[in-house]
Motif scaffolding. Structure first.
Motif, PDB file in Angstrom:
ATOM      1  N   ALA A  12      -2.030  19.381   1.327  1.00 53.48           N
ATOM      2  CA  ALA A  12      -3.049  18.806   2.206  1.00 53.48           C
ATOM      3  C   ALA A  12      -4.379  18.660   1.487  1.00 53.48           C
ATOM      4  O   ALA A  12      -5.136  17.743   1.770  1.00 53.48           O
ATOM      5  N   ASP A  13      -4.672  19.555   0.547  1.00 53.47           N
ATOM      6  CA  ASP A  13      -5.934  19.461  -0.184  1.00 53.47           C
ATOM      7  C   ASP A  13      -5.991  18.199  -1.029  1.00 53.47           C
ATOM      8  O   ASP A  13      -7.064  17.636  -1.216  1.00 53.47           O
ATOM      9  N   LEU A  14      -4.873  17.758  -1.536  1.00 48.88           N
ATOM     10  CA  LEU A  14      -4.835  16.527  -2.312  1.00 48.88           C
ATOM     11  C   LEU A  14      -5.186  15.324  -1.435  1.00 48.88           C
ATOM     12  O   LEU A  14      -5.871  14.408  -1.876  1.00 48.88           O
ATOM     13  N   TYR A  15      -4.753  15.357  -0.186  1.00 45.51           N
ATOM     14  CA  TYR A  15      -5.089  14.261   0.727  1.00 45.51           C
ATOM     15  C   TYR A  15      -6.586  14.218   1.004  1.00 45.51           C
ATOM     16  O   TYR A  15      -7.161  13.155   1.148  1.00 45.51           O
ATOM     17  N   TYR A  16      -7.223  15.381   1.083  1.00 45.43           N
ATOM     18  CA  TYR A  16      -8.676  15.415   1.255  1.00 45.43           C
ATOM     19  C   TYR A  16      -9.381  14.809   0.053  1.00 45.43           C
ATOM     20  O   TYR A  16     -10.386  14.119   0.206  1.00 45.43           O
ATOM     21  N   VAL A  17      -8.875  15.047  -1.134  1.00 47.25           N
ATOM     22  CA  VAL A  17      -9.464  14.466  -2.347  1.00 47.25           C
ATOM     23  C   VAL A  17      -9.302  12.951  -2.340  1.00 47.25           C
ATOM     24  O   VAL A  17     -10.229  12.211  -2.686  1.00 47.25           O
ATOM     25  N   VAL A  50     -11.495  -2.051   0.493  1.00 54.26           N
ATOM     26  CA  VAL A  50     -11.293  -1.061  -0.573  1.00 54.26           C
ATOM     27  C   VAL A  50     -10.687   0.218   0.006  1.00 54.26           C
ATOM     28  O   VAL A  50      -9.772   0.801  -0.583  1.00 54.26           O
ATOM     29  N   ASN A  51     -11.179   0.650   1.175  1.00 48.95           N
ATOM     30  CA  ASN A  51     -10.607   1.832   1.823  1.00 48.95           C
ATOM     31  C   ASN A  51      -9.129   1.633   2.137  1.00 48.95           C
ATOM     32  O   ASN A  51      -8.307   2.504   1.870  1.00 48.95           O
ATOM     33  N   VAL A  52      -8.811   0.502   2.719  1.00 48.77           N
ATOM     34  CA  VAL A  52      -7.417   0.228   3.068  1.00 48.77           C
ATOM     35  C   VAL A  52      -6.540   0.196   1.822  1.00 48.77           C
ATOM     36  O   VAL A  52      -5.457   0.795   1.798  1.00 48.77           O
ATOM     37  N   LEU A  53      -6.990  -0.462   0.791  1.00 51.46           N
ATOM     38  CA  LEU A  53      -6.204  -0.561  -0.442  1.00 51.46           C
ATOM     39  C   LEU A  53      -5.966   0.805  -1.075  1.00 51.46           C
ATOM     40  O   LEU A  53      -4.828   1.141  -1.432  1.00 51.46           O
ATOM     41  N   ILE A  54      -7.002   1.601  -1.199  1.00 46.78           N
ATOM     42  CA  ILE A  54      -6.855   2.922  -1.821  1.00 46.78           C
ATOM     43  C   ILE A  54      -5.950   3.821  -0.990  1.00 46.78           C
ATOM     44  O   ILE A  54      -5.048   4.482  -1.531  1.00 46.78           O
ATOM     45  N   LEU A  55      -6.138   3.836   0.314  1.00 50.09           N
ATOM     46  CA  LEU A  55      -5.337   4.719   1.158  1.00 50.09           C
ATOM     47  C   LEU A  55      -3.878   4.282   1.247  1.00 50.09           C
ATOM     48  O   LEU A  55      -2.974   5.122   1.256  1.00 50.09           O
ATOM     49  N   VAL A  56      -3.631   2.980   1.281  1.00 45.79           N
ATOM     50  CA  VAL A  56      -2.242   2.504   1.311  1.00 45.79           C
ATOM     51  C   VAL A  56      -1.537   2.827  -0.006  1.00 45.79           C
ATOM     52  O   VAL A  56      -0.393   3.310  -0.003  1.00 45.79           O
ATOM     53  N   LEU A  57      -2.201   2.579  -1.117  1.00 42.68           N
ATOM     54  CA  LEU A  57      -1.582   2.877  -2.408  1.00 42.68           C
ATOM     55  C   LEU A  57      -1.356   4.373  -2.602  1.00 42.68           C
ATOM     56  O   LEU A  57      -0.307   4.786  -3.125  1.00 42.68           O
ATOM     57  N   ALA A  58      -2.292   5.199  -2.178  1.00 42.26           N
ATOM     58  CA  ALA A  58      -2.126   6.648  -2.306  1.00 42.26           C
ATOM     59  C   ALA A  58      -1.003   7.159  -1.409  1.00 42.26           C
ATOM     60  O   ALA A  58      -0.220   8.025  -1.817  1.00 42.26           O
ATOM     61  N   THR A  59      -0.912   6.632  -0.196  1.00 44.55           N
ATOM     62  CA  THR A  59       0.161   7.038   0.709  1.00 44.55           C
ATOM     63  C   THR A  59       1.517   6.610   0.177  1.00 44.55           C
ATOM     64  O   THR A  59       2.481   7.389   0.189  1.00 44.55           O
ATOM     65  N   TRP A  60       1.597   5.392  -0.311  1.00 47.08           N
ATOM     66  CA  TRP A  60       2.861   4.907  -0.880  1.00 47.08           C
ATOM     67  C   TRP A  60       3.273   5.762  -2.072  1.00 47.08           C
ATOM     68  O   TRP A  60       4.434   6.138  -2.206  1.00 47.08           O
ATOM     69  N   ARG A  61       2.323   6.099  -2.925  1.00 50.40           N
ATOM     70  CA  ARG A  61       2.627   6.901  -4.116  1.00 50.40           C
ATOM     71  C   ARG A  61       3.054   8.313  -3.724  1.00 50.40           C
ATOM     72  O   ARG A  61       3.993   8.867  -4.303  1.00 50.40           O
ATOM     73  N   ALA A  62       2.380   8.905  -2.749  1.00 49.62           N
ATOM     74  CA  ALA A  62       2.730  10.262  -2.330  1.00 49.62           C
ATOM     75  C   ALA A  62       4.123  10.308  -1.717  1.00 49.62           C
ATOM     76  O   ALA A  62       4.909  11.215  -1.999  1.00 49.62           O
ATOM     77  N   TYR A  63       4.439   9.333  -0.875  1.00 50.38           N
ATOM     78  CA  TYR A  63       5.758   9.329  -0.248  1.00 50.38           C
ATOM     79  C   TYR A  63       6.861   8.867  -1.193  1.00 50.38           C
ATOM     80  O   TYR A  63       8.020   9.211  -1.008  1.00 50.38           O
ATOM     81  N   SER A  64       6.530   8.117  -2.216  1.00 45.90           N
ATOM     82  CA  SER A  64       7.568   7.717  -3.168  1.00 45.90           C
ATOM     83  C   SER A  64       7.984   8.888  -4.049  1.00 45.90           C
ATOM     84  O   SER A  64       9.087   8.883  -4.585  1.00 45.90           O
ATOM     85  N   ILE A  71      15.413  10.128   0.809  1.00 44.68           N
ATOM     86  CA  ILE A  71      16.801  10.257   1.249  1.00 44.68           C
ATOM     87  C   ILE A  71      16.943   9.990   2.746  1.00 44.68           C
ATOM     88  O   ILE A  71      17.794   9.218   3.175  1.00 44.68           O
ATOM     89  N   PHE A  72      16.088  10.634   3.551  1.00 45.13           N
ATOM     90  CA  PHE A  72      16.263  10.599   5.007  1.00 45.13           C
ATOM     91  C   PHE A  72      15.349   9.587   5.687  1.00 45.13           C
ATOM     92  O   PHE A  72      15.490   9.346   6.879  1.00 45.13           O
ATOM     93  N   GLY A  73      14.377   9.059   5.025  1.00 44.02           N
ATOM     94  CA  GLY A  73      13.438   8.121   5.638  1.00 44.02           C
ATOM     95  C   GLY A  73      12.153   8.822   6.023  1.00 44.02           C
ATOM     96  O   GLY A  73      12.036  10.051   6.001  1.00 44.02           O
ATOM     97  N   PHE A  74      11.179   8.034   6.418  1.00 47.41           N
ATOM     98  CA  PHE A  74       9.865   8.587   6.717  1.00 47.41           C
ATOM     99  C   PHE A  74       9.837   9.331   8.045  1.00 47.41           C
ATOM    100  O   PHE A  74       9.056  10.239   8.235  1.00 47.41           O
ATOM    101  N   GLY A  75      10.661   8.959   8.994  1.00 47.04           N
ATOM    102  CA  GLY A  75      10.662   9.608  10.289  1.00 47.04           C
ATOM    103  C   GLY A  75      11.149  11.045  10.239  1.00 47.04           C
ATOM    104  O   GLY A  75      10.837  11.862  11.095  1.00 47.04           O
ATOM    105  N   TYR A  76      11.894  11.401   9.205  1.00 48.35           N
ATOM    106  CA  TYR A  76      12.453  12.735   9.085  1.00 48.35           C
ATOM    107  C   TYR A  76      11.365  13.766   8.799  1.00 48.35           C
ATOM    108  O   TYR A  76      11.430  14.881   9.275  1.00 48.35           O
ATOM    109  N   ILE A  77      10.352  13.413   8.051  1.00 48.78           N
ATOM    110  CA  ILE A  77       9.364  14.403   7.625  1.00 48.78           C
ATOM    111  C   ILE A  77       8.241  14.579   8.645  1.00 48.78           C
ATOM    112  O   ILE A  77       7.415  15.454   8.492  1.00 48.78           O
ATOM    113  N   ILE A  78       8.211  13.772   9.675  1.00 45.21           N
ATOM    114  CA  ILE A  78       7.136  13.890  10.684  1.00 45.21           C
ATOM    115  C   ILE A  78       7.501  14.935  11.700  1.00 45.21           C
ATOM    116  O   ILE A  78       8.529  15.148  12.122  1.00 45.21           O
TER     117      ILE A  78
END
Length: 78
Positions: A12-17, A50-64, A71-78
């Motif tokens: 979670a601390d990485l997401y704050y950064v 810029v906010n949208v681009l940075i946050l979308v790319l960071a989210t995609w990278r974190a989940y990739s 394996i299970f999809g994004f709904g599994y981890i929520i």
């Protein structure tokens, strides 16, 4: 340096950064555009993009990198 900031298992601390970096980058870009063009709407729109681009790319990278989400999809981890 980012590895030091991850204290818990969830990272979670990485997401704050990432959010802080996104805010800082968009603020700097917004101020620069406002000073050059003197157009508040264009400045706010560029900050939003810029906010949208940075946050979308960071989210995609974190989940990739997450094996369970891959394996299970994004709904599994929520």
């Amino acid at each position: 340096m980012a590895g030091i900031l991850i204290k818990n298992e969830g990272g979670a601390d990485l997401y704050y950064v990432i959010i802080a970096f996104s805010l800082l980058a968009s603020t700097i870009l917004s101020v620069l555009i406002l000073k050059k063009k003197n157009n508040k709407v264009l400045s706010m729109l560029s900050a939003f993009c810029v906010n949208v681009l940075i946050l979308v790319l960071a989210t995609w990278r974190a989940y990739s990198m997450d094996d369970e989400a891959r394996i299970f999809g994004f709904g599994y981890i929520i």
